[in-house]
Write a protein that holds these residues in place. Sequence first.
Motif, PDB file in Angstrom:
ATOM      1  N   UNK A 185       0.833  -1.208   0.000  1.00 31.51           N
ATOM      2  CA  UNK A 185       0.000   0.000   0.000  1.00 31.51           C
ATOM      3  C   UNK A 185       0.863   1.252   0.000  1.00 31.51           C
ATOM      4  N   UNK A 186       1.957   1.211   0.773  1.00 31.25           N
ATOM      5  CA  UNK A 186       2.846   2.364   0.862  1.00 31.25           C
ATOM      6  C   UNK A 186       4.115   2.189   0.027  1.00 31.25           C
ATOM      7  N   UNK A 187       4.276   0.997  -0.533  1.00 33.16           N
ATOM      8  CA  UNK A 187       5.397   0.766  -1.433  1.00 33.16           C
ATOM      9  C   UNK A 187       6.748   0.722  -0.762  1.00 33.16           C
ATOM     10  N   UNK A 188       6.817   0.218   0.471  1.00 32.51           N
ATOM     11  CA  UNK A 188       8.106   0.162   1.138  1.00 32.51           C
ATOM     12  C   UNK A 188       8.044  -0.628   2.423  1.00 32.51           C
ATOM     13  N   UNK A 189       9.140  -0.546   3.200  1.00 35.12           N
ATOM     14  CA  UNK A 189       9.209  -1.278   4.451  1.00 35.12           C
ATOM     15  C   UNK A 189       8.406  -0.580   5.522  1.00 35.12           C
ATOM     16  N   UNK A 190       7.664  -1.348   6.279  1.00 29.57           N
ATOM     17  CA  UNK A 190       6.910  -0.861   7.433  1.00 29.57           C
ATOM     18  C   UNK A 190       7.083  -1.863   8.560  1.00 29.57           C
TER      19      UNK A 190
END
Length: 518
Positions: free
Chosen positions: A446-451
């Motif tokens: 959804x955010x296109x990266x590491x979370x």
Amino acid sequence: MRLIRLYKDYNPTIPDGNIANFNNNFQADIVLKPNSQIALLNIAIDKVNPILTIDNENNLIVWSLTTEDPDANEFSIDVGDYTENNINTLINSLQNGFNNTTGYDRTDTDDLLGYYLGVEWKVEIDADKTFRMSYRVGNLHWTELGKLNIATNVSNVAVDGNRSSWYVAPPQNGYASASFEKSVISKNYIARGCGCVRSQVMLCNNNGLGAVESEGYIMALITDEKKTPATLALADIKYGIHYTITDPGAIREYWVILNGVRYGPATLAPQYAEGDTNNDVQEIMINNGQILFNIHQNSIFNPIELNVDGGIALPSSGVVNYTAGQKLYPVMVFFGGQDYVEVDNFINTESQYGQTATVATTNPTFSDAIQPTRLEEGINDLEFETTEVAEWFGFDNRYEGPYPSGPGGTKRAFSFIADKVFDPVYYNDNFLVELKNISLDSYDGLLGGRKNILAFISKLDETGQFNYETNTPIFIDLNNKQDVLLRTVEANLLYGDYGSFTIQSDGSMTLLIKDKEE
């Protein structure tokens, strides 16, 4: 392996005191050895489950589409308690309320029908999780058939790609039969607020069969979307007007068909001359939650209801209630060929929801007094009875409007859109647990990266509570190269789009930590 229990102290009097963020300080050192792993074991928490109590003091909705309607329209939301668990019941109550109050008073001389004819409402929670109360207008237009009889236009409909929205019988000159196979049936249903089907008689002569039930033609509405001319029968007709002629005697008559049963004849005498453009116009209409069987005479707006002033006695004191949301498909049945029967202006107002509606290219040739749909820009108003109800739906004010029709003044559609996201819609979403001060090897498209996502949870239970515990914890790598010393652990329970999760009581969350080699 180590177990960490996090606790949330519910306190709505302080900032974020009712938000599911767990921020716990520990007096003992928590050491994460290199390449440790962490997993969620369980959560126990109560979500705020907003309740809207509708009673006789706050259930009124008032709306209008034109300033020329001094009385506006109003309906009452069904009384009861509403939460996210029965939100569809509330949506149906609103949608049916709007549609069942869309119409006109036949005794009203303010020329209002044109503003409401073809209107259908839809109430929904849109993709932005916002309450939307909308209408679209199905323009009163040709059904693509024009003048209609068995020998001429009917034969073209089956092969013309622009007329693919009709089931059509094959043509036959000089045809006469008491069966229903010489018919045209629309694949599209009429508008379910104030929708109608109309036709105008051009020719009706005896076909020689000698019975009123097998003379003339039937204009009707049916409910079976798969019905074809080959299978159509009297029992399939939900609502119909039969324009017929006696043999002998050649007296033209009106009959009404209700649920496959014929009632009549009417005391109202058809006004008829072969090919005359002032001949009667027949109309079946959904109007204010009822079905009307209307006849317009003398090319003026003067709807004569066959079951009121036309002398036809129907069951239930003549009141025919429309089943809200029911799909009704226009039908024309001929009992004679072109030498006996022909109609003109076979038109309807198609619903603009849930189907590919026919594009209106030509307005009918009826006199303006017989009310085509209005194309003038309207003024839209919506009013809730109380501010509390308006705010529950997400509107900032109990009164919305007046607004011109549609974005930029578009006249065929309009939406009342709430100002805020409607919180109970989240009951269908996924939820996630995010760690705030511990880095995780996890990623979110959804955010296109590491979370720092520790776990996903699919849904709440029926009461809006989290009583979640997994039998098989899924451990996520920390990828820490050295010891990590923790005195504080911060974790958030969030909606799937990272929105804050509001709670109504204390909560707890349990984490498991282990060394990778364990």
